[in-house]
Design an enzyme around this catalytic site. Sequence first.
Site, mmCIF file in Angstrom:
data_model
loop_
_atom_site.group_PDB
_atom_site.id
_atom_site.type_symbol
_atom_site.label_atom_id
_atom_site.label_comp_id
_atom_site.label_asym_id
_atom_site.label_seq_id
_atom_site.Cartn_x
_atom_site.Cartn_y
_atom_site.Cartn_z
ATOM 1 N N SER A 114 0.806 -1.208 0.000
ATOM 2 C CA SER A 114 0.000 0.000 0.000
ATOM 3 C C SER A 114 0.850 1.274 0.000
ATOM 4 O O SER A 114 1.578 1.538 -0.949
ATOM 5 C CB SER A 114 -0.967 -0.026 1.172
ATOM 6 O OG SER A 114 -2.080 0.785 0.908
ATOM 7 N N LYS A 166 -19.443 18.631 8.292
ATOM 8 C CA LYS A 166 -18.376 18.894 9.252
ATOM 9 C C LYS A 166 -18.192 17.741 10.235
ATOM 10 O O LYS A 166 -17.079 17.484 10.707
ATOM 11 C CB LYS A 166 -18.671 20.196 10.013
ATOM 12 C CG LYS A 166 -17.534 20.637 10.920
ATOM 13 C CD LYS A 166 -16.255 20.883 10.118
ATOM 14 C CE LYS A 166 -15.120 21.339 11.008
ATOM 15 N NZ LYS A 166 -13.867 21.496 10.246
#
Length: 284
Positions: A114, A166
Amino acid sequence: MKIFTPIIAVLECITKYFKAFVFILIVIILLISINPPAQQPNLAKIQLKGMILDSSMLRAQIDELHQYPSLKGVLLVVNSPGGAVGASVEISDLIKELAEKLPVVVHTEGVMASGAYYASIGASKIYANRGALIGSIGVIFSGANIKPLLDKIGYEPQTIAAGEYKEIGTYYRDWSAKERTFIQNLIKEEYNTFITDVANARKLDLANAQQFAEGKIFNATKAKELGLIDDILSRNQAIAQLKILSGVEKEEWLEKSSWQSYIDSALESSLSSVFSALFGVGLQ
């Protein structure tokens, strides 16, 4: 209890002069970094190990190399499962910039997965030994919903936020369908950047990304077949290839002082073990 008098005296000394000890330690580190040993190395080894949390360790290693204009090549030893997206991209750029100046050969004998693979794609060559694991090209966003636990203990978080998204990814409630869609699109964008950079660096066909990406992990043989690595080599064989690329006949390795080695080892291991299960966006 006079038997404890010496111990108490030592503790009092440490407490009294702690700031002085810290100051002396900082001075020693600065002196080591400012006055590198009188060497004329032609090869150097740097390392990328453990979880990738930020780029500071690798950057410090590369900055040290700039003190030795005699260097002709660099061996990057990788053993990492990946980590944070931004840090992996930053390290990838650092390695690419270094490889534009002198040959950089990557070798792994463990895991290069990765974010660690992302970090390595800018090197001149990528090698792995027969037992290594390579790939896991993908992006993950993980979190936890501990609302059922909070309900049991009678704890109810209160939050005031401005902006519809948010509170996205918060741990104390279920994510809404819109939030999940937003996160999924974000992860897809990061993933597309990842596979595009891999395809460009390794000269692979992006249309075949399902074969070399999709989070799949490969052994060295399959990784070579897919073009993710250049060859299956031992560490000594990788060094031999580095010598050929750099035109070095007799290697003179950059040697670190025992103090530097200790500091590097301590800093390298201090965070990796603690944050091995981080929440958030990551190349893992």
